[in-house]
Design a protein around this motif. Structure first.
Motif, PDB file in Angstrom:
ATOM      1  N   GLU A  72       0.815  -1.212   0.000  1.00 54.06           N
ATOM      2  CA  GLU A  72       0.000   0.000   0.000  1.00 54.06           C
ATOM      3  C   GLU A  72       0.855   1.271   0.000  1.00 54.06           C
ATOM      4  OE1 GLU A  72      -3.436  -2.079   2.817  1.00 54.06           O
ATOM      5  OE2 GLU A  72      -2.221  -0.411   3.565  1.00 54.06           O
ATOM      6  N   GLN A  73       2.140   1.133   0.308  1.00 52.87           N
ATOM      7  CA  GLN A  73       2.981   2.310   0.484  1.00 52.87           C
ATOM      8  C   GLN A  73       3.502   2.838  -0.844  1.00 52.87           C
ATOM      9  OE1 GLN A  73       2.768   3.346   3.586  1.00 52.87           O
ATOM     10  NE2 GLN A  73       1.697   1.424   4.027  1.00 52.87           N
ATOM     11  N   SER A  74       4.000   4.055  -0.799  1.00 54.90           N
ATOM     12  CA  SER A  74       4.592   4.676  -1.984  1.00 54.90           C
ATOM     13  C   SER A  74       6.010   4.143  -2.184  1.00 54.90           C
ATOM     14  CB  SER A  74       4.610   6.193  -1.818  1.00 54.90           C
ATOM     15  OG  SER A  74       5.355   6.553  -0.657  1.00 54.90           O
ATOM     16  N   PHE A  75       6.651   4.601  -3.241  1.00 53.30           N
ATOM     17  CA  PHE A  75       8.025   4.207  -3.550  1.00 53.30           C
ATOM     18  C   PHE A  75       8.982   5.337  -3.171  1.00 53.30           C
ATOM     19  CE2 PHE A  75       5.300   1.951  -6.543  1.00 53.30           C
ATOM     20  CZ  PHE A  75       5.785   0.655  -6.478  1.00 53.30           C
ATOM     21  N   SER A  76      10.212   4.956  -2.849  1.00 51.22           N
ATOM     22  CA  SER A  76      11.241   5.955  -2.545  1.00 51.22           C
ATOM     23  C   SER A  76      12.612   5.380  -2.869  1.00 51.22           C
ATOM     24  CB  SER A  76      11.190   6.354  -1.071  1.00 51.22           C
ATOM     25  OG  SER A  76      12.311   7.148  -0.720  1.00 51.22           O
ATOM     26  N   LYS A  95       9.716  -0.012  -1.666  1.00 47.78           N
ATOM     27  CA  LYS A  95       8.502   0.369  -0.959  1.00 47.78           C
ATOM     28  C   LYS A  95       8.872   0.982   0.399  1.00 47.78           C
ATOM     29  CE  LYS A  95       4.769  -0.800  -3.388  1.00 47.78           C
ATOM     30  NZ  LYS A  95       3.638   0.112  -3.659  1.00 47.78           N
ATOM     31  N   THR A  96       8.173   2.073   0.742  1.00 42.55           N
ATOM     32  CA  THR A  96       8.503   2.796   1.984  1.00 42.55           C
ATOM     33  C   THR A  96       7.874   2.127   3.191  1.00 42.55           C
ATOM     34  OG1 THR A  96       6.656   4.280   1.569  1.00 42.55           O
ATOM     35  CG2 THR A  96       8.822   5.016   0.845  1.00 42.55           C
ATOM     36  N   LEU A 147       6.053   3.438 -11.060  1.00 41.42           N
ATOM     37  CA  LEU A 147       5.925   3.887  -9.677  1.00 41.42           C
ATOM     38  C   LEU A 147       4.484   4.256  -9.358  1.00 41.42           C
ATOM     39  CD1 LEU A 147       9.154   6.095  -9.419  1.00 41.42           C
ATOM     40  CD2 LEU A 147       8.884   3.651  -8.973  1.00 41.42           C
ATOM     41  N   GLU A 148       3.546   3.737 -10.155  1.00 41.83           N
ATOM     42  CA  GLU A 148       2.129   3.976  -9.923  1.00 41.83           C
ATOM     43  C   GLU A 148       1.665   3.200  -8.696  1.00 41.83           C
ATOM     44  OE1 GLU A 148      -0.054   3.905 -14.028  1.00 41.83           O
ATOM     45  OE2 GLU A 148       1.705   2.624 -14.152  1.00 41.83           O
ATOM     46  N   LYS A 149       0.527   3.628  -8.158  1.00 36.69           N
ATOM     47  CA  LYS A 149      -0.043   2.939  -7.016  1.00 36.69           C
ATOM     48  C   LYS A 149      -0.490   1.531  -7.398  1.00 36.69           C
ATOM     49  CE  LYS A 149      -1.881   6.899  -4.413  1.00 36.69           C
ATOM     50  NZ  LYS A 149      -3.124   7.496  -3.862  1.00 36.69           N
ATOM     51  N   ASP A 156      -6.920   7.215   2.675  1.00 38.38           N
ATOM     52  CA  ASP A 156      -5.805   7.516   3.566  1.00 38.38           C
ATOM     53  C   ASP A 156      -6.365   7.958   4.912  1.00 38.38           C
ATOM     54  OD1 ASP A 156      -2.956   8.083   4.157  1.00 38.38           O
ATOM     55  OD2 ASP A 156      -3.695  10.141   4.313  1.00 38.38           O
TER      56      ASP A 156
END
Length: 944
Positions: A93-97, A107-108, A754-756, A762
């Motif tokens: 579920e997390q964003s990328f970094s 994944k963050t 890097l899409e969801k 949220d």
């Protein structure tokens, strides 16, 4: 498969088995799936305040029984937490970094992100008074990782590994006839592997009820021998536990049913029950005449029903699925199944899938195995840990051989107990033909330490299951150490050593390629572009010490002494984006991408792994701007000859070499590229690549690998031109809407996307700060906010004399809303600090919601960006006993930012949507739209 009865929806094909089993089950055993309606929130790795005050109590749960604090306490208020169903993976579920873990797909979550490395799960259940006297336990399929489980505030235990199933007896802690609270704290801050592992309760959870006298978990062990008269002698060993005070004899009845459910044979015997909290093993022999053997084409399964009778009444009934088959490794002739030679055509696989991470619904296990079977694969290596049991069920039912692998080599309790749990859980699966006790342990592979550890683990595995051999995957040379002693040699990459030389030295040691290939390919890409992190899909040697898929298969296929090979990998997976790094977030190794869309190598394997005619022409024929330039054209086929045509002009006929492929250099011209395959001089197949026109319409289709009437469906998304032709270069962004179900996740196979993966609301929990109080002069509460003296405010509850309280108190605090807009939903979850209460926000009185008298939904017109002020006027709570601990927490502010519409870009023509039905009886309607394209709607029917 054990007898189950579920009060919640299971996949249809499992649900039918459950109902049938329950109809015959008159014992005390129940297995209830409790995946629905959990509460979840992220905690914090080391800041106890951000971890909801856990581990701040004077007495900890380790000091005194029942002293779970923070969320571990049954009194904790979790109403503001997110509501979800299991299985669940919070990492996906997390964003990328770029600063996140390379191994875990950037994944963050987990390592390096303390605010996203702890996950709390809570669930309330009612357990009937009628269950008093039964043994009741919680069963977890797997939690990643380092989980702590609490029940009604009682600490049950810790399970370090994220791959083990585990069980806790909760019988003594239950509030019978009332509410009970299950709490799980998962700590995913440390990685066990070097690949994406997810985070959280990503496998099923069950509540199990049994009689005190019962078959233990994984308590049956079934083996069989086929004699010369083609009859099978089945040995059924059962372990029984007595958690009651019963002493005396019991009757054990063992019954075998065939595939149709017909009784084949049964035996019974009277034995003495084990002593209190003791176990005992009992063994029975059953003869099956002319058994239907389990194999990869006809995966016939029998069922052993074990019943315990006490005083003439059935008190336990335990069902085990098994198969009758023979396996053999031979150092000269490789592997055989049921006496017939079988070349292993295997793949290695991790357990994640596009859009949903590691929290795979059961149907997706079947979906992925069907994809591999369709490619021609007959074997699966669990890399590099024990799988979820549902994967093994799928392999049993679909006919896929399995290497089952433990996570870590070693000889101490941690290592051997984990190995024991894996083998005892899985040893009745006929699909499993080999245990793997290690993989690429470079520090010990070539040393005497490695030999010693392997000898211990190998012997230990044999003591639990003597019917299967043991292997280790080895990559640092095949000369000494583990290679010298392991029962089945596992070669990881033929470039790492001389396999033929090793075989000559160890002529009595069978071997197989446990990993081979490790090639790079991006689906639909035919020119390597390092700037874009795209690798050409043509099968080429990836690195100096690694070989192409074709080179690997030729090597293993032409050596009878090698049992076969396992390609690295069947599917792409998150993490290990070799040969690149950020922003690549998935691997490039798979024969299929993370969605299961085939790369071209799939068709090479279909040509030589299957027995059906195959013809595949690559690449696509959309090369605008490259007119007149040479394009590499390849054909994968098992035809005798193939002829290539461009716009009906022959470019020549070529003979196909066994295990090979064909190549042409073709100057590009728009139109039609066609390959025609011949067998014995006759045309039998053709394949065409056409230059397509502009994108015109979206097309949705239900994948054929979906299980009939399943609760979860996989949908392929593509774009076509006006002639209905698939456009292989399309990258349009598609937006989705669903009725009658929910979208579990989306994907497209792009290793740099890097899409969801998921589109969920949220939820942010905001504390009330600077909480102050002043005394009221009357118990009558104001209905409008009045002015209060600024000089009379003191810290709330500080030095409160509970024997001399004021008639009322007014409390004041602040909460901050960041980037607030009217689209956000803000609620105040009040925790009772008074008998009667009135709440004001920014001077406006707020009414409690109808659903919950202690929940206040705040209107957008009373809120503002930045600091907001809340007043609570209440008559005080009174202490009944001097030692009562009074609540001083006014509650929490929940801010929900609704999820945006679910969307995904196509990647080289494809995307994927995974849909879950709300009900078996109702259809699901999925709609897809995009700018400039005709939309499309598809209906997924309910139960037929």
């Amino acid at each position: 498969m054990k007898t189950t009865f579920s009060k919640e929806i299971l996949p249809y094909f499992i649900f039918l088995i459950s109902i049938c089993s329950f109809a015959q089950n008159k014992s005390d055993r129940e297995l209830i799936l409790i995946d629905k309606d959990w509460r979840f929130s992220l905690g914090h790795l080391y800041d106890t305040q951000k971890d909801f005050g856990h581990a701040e109590g004077y007495f900890s749960y380790l000091a005194k029984t029942g002293f779970g604090d923070g969320p571990a306490s049954s009194q904790f208020d979790d109403r503001a937490w997110r509501k979800l169903d299991l299985p669940h993976d919070w990492a996906v579920e997390q964003s990328f970094s770029e600063s996140a873990s390379y191994s875990h797909g950037f994944k963050t979550a987990g390592k390096g992100f303390p605010e996203k490395s702890i996950g709390w799960y809570r669930k309330k259940i009612i357990i009937s008074k009628d269950d008093l006297g039964k043994i009741i336990s919680l069963k977890f399929g797997g939690v990643f990782r380092n989980s702590k489980v609490f029940f009604n505030g009682h600490f049950l235990g810790t399970e370090e590994s994220g791959y083990n199933g585990f069980e806790y007896d909760i019988t003594s802690y239950i509030n019978y006839g009332g509410e009970n609270t299950i709490v799980v704290r998962a700590d995913a801050s440390m990685e066990e592997g070097w690949f994406y592992e997810g985070a959280g309760i990503y496998r099923h959870v069950y509540l199990q009820k049994t009689n005190p006298l019962h078959v233990i978990e994984n308590g049956t062990y079934i083996t069989s021998e086929i004699n010369n008269n083609n009859n099978a002698e089945v040995t059924a060993e059962v372990t029984i536990e007595n958690k009651g005070n019963y002493k005396g004899s019991v009757e054990i009845i063992q019954t075998i049913q065939d595939v149709s459910g017909k009784q084949v044979v049964n035996v019974s015997e009277n034995v003495l029950a084990p002593d209190f909290y003791k176990t005992a093993k009992y063994s029975s022999k059953l003869k099956v005449n002319n058994p239907q053997l389990w194999d990869i084409e006809s995966p016939n399964l029998y069922h052993l029903i074990t019943e315990i009778k006490q005083g003439g009444k059935i008190v336990d009934r335990y069902e085990t699925s098994f198969g009758i088959r023979t396996i053999k490794f031979d150092p000269e002739n490789g592997f055989s199944l049921n006496g017939k030679p079988l070349k292993l055509k295997g793949t290695n696989n991790h357990q994640d899938h596009a859009g949903i991470g590691t929290a795979l619904p059961d149907e997706l296990q079947y979906y992925r195995i069907k994809k591999l079977k369709e490619m021609g694969s007959n074997a699966y290596r669990c890399s590099h840990h024990p799988p979820t049991p549902e994967l093994l069920d799928a392999c049993d039912k679909l006919g896929m051989l399995v290497i089952d692998e433990t996570r870590l080599m070693g000889i101490n309790d941690y290592h051997l107990k984990n190995l024991k749990r894996m083998i005892e859980r899985d040893r009745n699966h006929p699909s499993i033909f080999c245990w793997s006790v290690g993989n690429e342990e470079w520090n010990i592979e070539g040393s005497v330490i490695g030999e010693r550890i392997t000898n211990v683990m190998q012997g230990f595995a044999k003591s639990i299951d003597s019917t299967r051999p043991v292997t280790v995957g080895i990559s640092s040379g095949f000369k000494s150490g583990i290679s010298s002693v392991v029962e089945i040699m596992g070669y990881n990459y033929m470039g790492n050593g001389d396999i033929d030389a090793h075989r000559k030295e160890f002529k009595n040691q069978p071997g197989m390629g446990t990993e081979e290939g490790s090639t790079f390919a991006t689906r639909g890409v035919y020119f390597t572009d390092d700037a874009k992190h795209y690798q050409s899909a043509y099968d080429k040697k990836p690195r100096p010490s690694f070989y192409s898929i074709e080179e690997g298969w030729k090597f293993y296929a032409t050596r009878p002494y090698l049992a076969g090979m396992f390609i690295w990998t069947g599917f792409d997976y998150r993490g290990e984006p070799t040969p690149y790094g950020w922003p690549s977030v998935t691997s490039y190794f798979g024969m299929m991408d993370v969605c299961g869309f085939p790369k071209d190598n799939v068709f090479y394997l279909k040509s030589w792994w299957g027995d059906k005619p195959v013809l595949h022409l690559m690449p696509h024929w959309n090369w605008q701007g490259m007119e007149g330039k040479e394009i590499d054209v390849w054909v994968y086929s098992n035809c005798d000859e193939v002829e290539l045509f461009l716009n009906k002009k022959s470019l020549g006929k070529k003979k196909m070499e066994q295990y090979g492929h064909l190549e042409w250099k073709v100057k590009y011209a728009p139109g039609t590229l066609e390959a025609i395959g011949y067998k014995n001089g006759k045309k039998i197949l053709s394949d065409v690549q056409k230059t397509t026109e502009n994108p015109e319409a979206i097309k949705l289709s239900i994948d054929k690998e979906n299980s009939p009437n399943a609760n979860v469906s996989v949908i392929t998304v593509e774009v076509t031109d006006k002639k209905g032709l698939h456009i292989p270069t399309a990258n349009d962004e598609i937006t989705f809407a669903v009725k009658g179900g929910k979208i579990l996740g989306v994907g497209n196979g792009d290793p740099t996307s890097l899409e969801k993966d998921q589109f969920i609301d949220d939820i942010v929990l905001t504390a009330i700060t600077n909480f102050e109080e002043q005394k009221g002069t009357t118990a009558d509460l104001p209905q409008q906010l009045i002015s209060y003296s600024e000089n009379d405010w003191t810290t709330a509850f500080k030095d409160r004399d509970y024997k001399k309280q004021a008639p009322s108190y007014v409390y004041r605090g602040q909460f901050e809303l960041k980037e607030y807009s009217a689209t956000k939903i803000v609620s105040f979850f009040y925790k009772k600090i008074g008998v009667e209460t009135v709440v004001f926000v920014n001077g406006n009185k707020v009414s409690a919601s109808a659903e919950d008298p202690q929940k206040y939904v705040l209107n957008s017109n009373m809120l503002k960006d930045g600091k907001n002020t809340i007043y609570i006027v209440a008559t005080p709570l009174q202490k009944i006993k001097d030692w009562d601990v009074m609540n001083t927490d006014p509650g929490i502010i929940q801010v929900i930012t609704p999820a945006e519409s679910c969307k995904r870009k196509l990647f080289n023509g494809y995307a994927q949507v995974i849909i879950q039905k709300e009900s078996f009886d109702k259809p699901v309607i999925l709609s897809a739209s995009a700018k400039g394209l005709k939309s499309h709607t598809i209906t997924i029917l309910g139960k037929e």
